[in-house]
Write a protein that holds these residues in place. Structure first.
Motif, PDB file in Angstrom:
ATOM      1  N   LEU A  56      -2.898  11.703   5.700  1.00 44.01           N
ATOM      2  CA  LEU A  56      -3.199  11.496   4.292  1.00 44.01           C
ATOM      3  C   LEU A  56      -3.443  10.009   3.979  1.00 44.01           C
ATOM      4  CD1 LEU A  56      -0.572  13.898   2.689  1.00 44.01           C
ATOM      5  CD2 LEU A  56      -2.945  14.374   3.294  1.00 44.01           C
ATOM      6  N   PRO A  57      -4.311   9.730   3.014  1.00 41.10           N
ATOM      7  CA  PRO A  57      -4.718   8.343   2.748  1.00 41.10           C
ATOM      8  C   PRO A  57      -3.693   7.554   1.945  1.00 41.10           C
ATOM      9  CG  PRO A  57      -5.823   9.833   1.234  1.00 41.10           C
ATOM     10  CD  PRO A  57      -5.065  10.692   2.196  1.00 41.10           C
ATOM     11  N   PHE A  58      -3.868   6.240   1.965  1.00 41.35           N
ATOM     12  CA  PHE A  58      -3.053   5.307   1.203  1.00 41.35           C
ATOM     13  C   PHE A  58      -3.904   4.623   0.133  1.00 41.35           C
ATOM     14  CE2 PHE A  58      -0.417   5.899   4.866  1.00 41.35           C
ATOM     15  CZ  PHE A  58       0.873   5.503   4.513  1.00 41.35           C
ATOM     16  N   LYS A  59      -3.222   3.954  -0.799  1.00 40.76           N
ATOM     17  CA  LYS A  59      -3.880   3.149  -1.835  1.00 40.76           C
ATOM     18  C   LYS A  59      -3.229   1.768  -1.862  1.00 40.76           C
ATOM     19  CE  LYS A  59      -4.977   7.009  -4.964  1.00 40.76           C
ATOM     20  NZ  LYS A  59      -4.777   7.536  -6.336  1.00 40.76           N
ATOM     21  N   GLU A  60      -3.958   0.801  -2.418  1.00 36.78           N
ATOM     22  CA  GLU A  60      -3.428  -0.559  -2.542  1.00 36.78           C
ATOM     23  C   GLU A  60      -2.722  -0.738  -3.880  1.00 36.78           C
ATOM     24  OE1 GLU A  60      -6.636  -3.430  -1.809  1.00 36.78           O
ATOM     25  OE2 GLU A  60      -7.786  -1.737  -1.043  1.00 36.78           O
ATOM     26  N   TYR A  61      -1.725  -1.639  -3.884  1.00 34.43           N
ATOM     27  CA  TYR A  61      -1.068  -1.996  -5.140  1.00 34.43           C
ATOM     28  C   TYR A  61      -0.809  -3.497  -5.147  1.00 34.43           C
ATOM     29  CZ  TYR A  61       2.175  -2.188  -9.053  1.00 34.43           C
ATOM     30  OH  TYR A  61       2.782  -2.503 -10.249  1.00 34.43           O
ATOM     31  N   MET A  62      -1.351  -4.174  -6.168  1.00 32.51           N
ATOM     32  CA  MET A  62      -1.083  -5.587  -6.409  1.00 32.51           C
ATOM     33  C   MET A  62      -0.860  -5.768  -7.915  1.00 32.51           C
ATOM     34  SD  MET A  62      -3.853  -7.495  -3.915  1.00 32.51           S
ATOM     35  CE  MET A  62      -3.062  -9.099  -4.047  1.00 32.51           C
ATOM     36  N   VAL A 108       0.872  -1.176   0.000  1.00 29.71           N
ATOM     37  CA  VAL A 108       0.000   0.000   0.000  1.00 29.71           C
ATOM     38  C   VAL A 108       0.908   1.225   0.000  1.00 29.71           C
ATOM     39  CG1 VAL A 108      -1.867  -1.204   1.196  1.00 29.71           C
ATOM     40  CG2 VAL A 108      -0.241   0.118   2.519  1.00 29.71           C
ATOM     41  N   PHE A 109       0.423   2.320  -0.553  1.00 32.99           N
ATOM     42  CA  PHE A 109       1.297   3.478  -0.702  1.00 32.99           C
ATOM     43  C   PHE A 109       0.518   4.773  -0.592  1.00 32.99           C
ATOM     44  CE2 PHE A 109      -0.502   2.774  -4.844  1.00 32.99           C
ATOM     45  CZ  PHE A 109      -0.579   4.019  -5.448  1.00 32.99           C
ATOM     46  N   GLN A 110       1.247   5.821  -0.277  1.00 33.98           N
ATOM     47  CA  GLN A 110       0.673   7.156  -0.215  1.00 33.98           C
ATOM     48  C   GLN A 110       0.932   7.846  -1.546  1.00 33.98           C
ATOM     49  OE1 GLN A 110       2.302  10.471   2.364  1.00 33.98           O
ATOM     50  NE2 GLN A 110       0.541   9.832   3.554  1.00 33.98           N
TER      51      GLN A 110
END
Length: 229
Positions: free
Chosen positions: A222-228, A181-183
Motif C-alpha cells: 500500500l502507498p504512502f503520503k508525505e507530510y510537512m 511520510v505515512f500510510q
C-alpha cells in the motif's frame, strides 16, 4: 478458509506461504515507496534551504541514519534506508553517511544513539534519517539536549521519519522536525474491505494502479503520503 495477513513492522510474513494458498492475501506497507518519499522530502529541503543545511559548504549532504532492526523485519528497514538514499542520489545530490545505527524502532535507543553521535561528530551532521517516527522523535529530543531544533530557526538539523505518529506531527508543526511520510489508514481499511468482499464472493478484486501487487495479485503493498508543516 480464507486468510488475510497484515504486516505493520512487527511481523514479516513469508510470502511463499501466501503464494502456496490461493485464498491467502498479504497486505503490507510499500517500504520502497516510503523510502523514496522520504528521500524526496530531503531533496526538496536541500534544494530550498541548501545554504542553511550545508553547514560546511562542501556541496555534500552529510547524514546519519537510524535503522529499525537487525532481525525483526530487517528487510523493511533496509528498503526504507536504501531507497531514501537512492532517491537523493538520483536527484544529483552528493551524500556522505557519517554513521548508521540500529535502534530497533525505539525512541530511547534512537535518543541515546543520536546523543552519542552528536558528541562524536558535532556540527558535521547535516541531516538525520530515521526509519520510523518513534526513532525520529528520539533523535529530536537528543538534538534539543545539544541546543538544536528548538523551533526558533537558529540551530537546526533536519530530521525526517516515517509513520506520522501524533508526537511527530506535533514536532513538525512546532518546527522541531522537518517531515514524515505515512500510510493513509483509509487506504488500508479500503484494501482490507475489498479483499474481504472478494474472498466472500461479493466482488471481484483487481489490484488498483496506486497499489503495488505481485504477479498473483495477492501480495499487496500500500502507498504512502508525505507530510510537512
Amino acid at each position: 478458509m480464507p486468510v488475510i495477513f497484515a504486516s505493520k513492522r512487527i511481523l514479516k510474513v513469508d510470502e511463499n506461504i501466501v503464494k502456496s494458498y490461493d485464498k491467502a492475501y498479504y497486505i503490507l506497507p510499500d517500504s520502497e515507496q516510503a523510502g523514496r518519499l522520504q528521500g524526496k522530502l530531503l531533496v526538496n529541503l536541500w534544494n530550498g534551504n541548501k545554504n542553511t543545511i550545508d553547514t560546511n559548504k562542501d556541496n555534500i549532504m552529510q547524514y546519519i541514519v537510524l535503522q529499525g532492526g537487525i532481525n525483526s523485519n530487517a528487510n523493511e528497514s533496509t528498503d526504507r534506508t536504501k531507497y531514501c538514499i537512492m532517491t537523493i542520489r538520483d536527484a544529483g545530490i552528493k551524500v556522505e553517511q557519517l554513521a548508521s545505527e540500529f535502534c530497533n524502532w525505539s525512541e530511547e535507543l534512537a535518543r541515546d544513539a543520536t546523543d552519542a553521535l552528536l558528541t562524536r561528530y558535532g556540527n558535521k551532521i547535516e541531516v538525520v534519517i530515521a526509519n520510523n517516527d518513534t526513532m525520529a522523535v528520539g533523535a529530536v529530543k537528543a538534538l534539543q539536549k545539544h541546543g538544536y531544533n528548538k523551533g526558533d530557526g537558529t540551530k537546526n538539523i533536519p530530521v525526517v521519519g516515517i509513520d506520522a505518529i501524533p508526537e511527530s506531527l506535533y514536532f513538525i508543526q512546532k518546527g522541531y522536525m522537518a517531515g514524515t511520510v505515512f500510510q493513509d489508514p483509509d487506504v488500508m481499511a479500503n484494501a482490507f474491505f475489498d479483499v474481504a468482499m472478494h474472498l466472500s464472493g461479493k466482488i471481484r478484486f483487481e489490484c488498483p494502479k496506486e497499489y503495488r501487487c505481485d504477479e498473483s495479485g495477492r501480495i499487496i503493498q500500500l502507498p504512502f503520503k508525505e507530510y510537512m508543516a
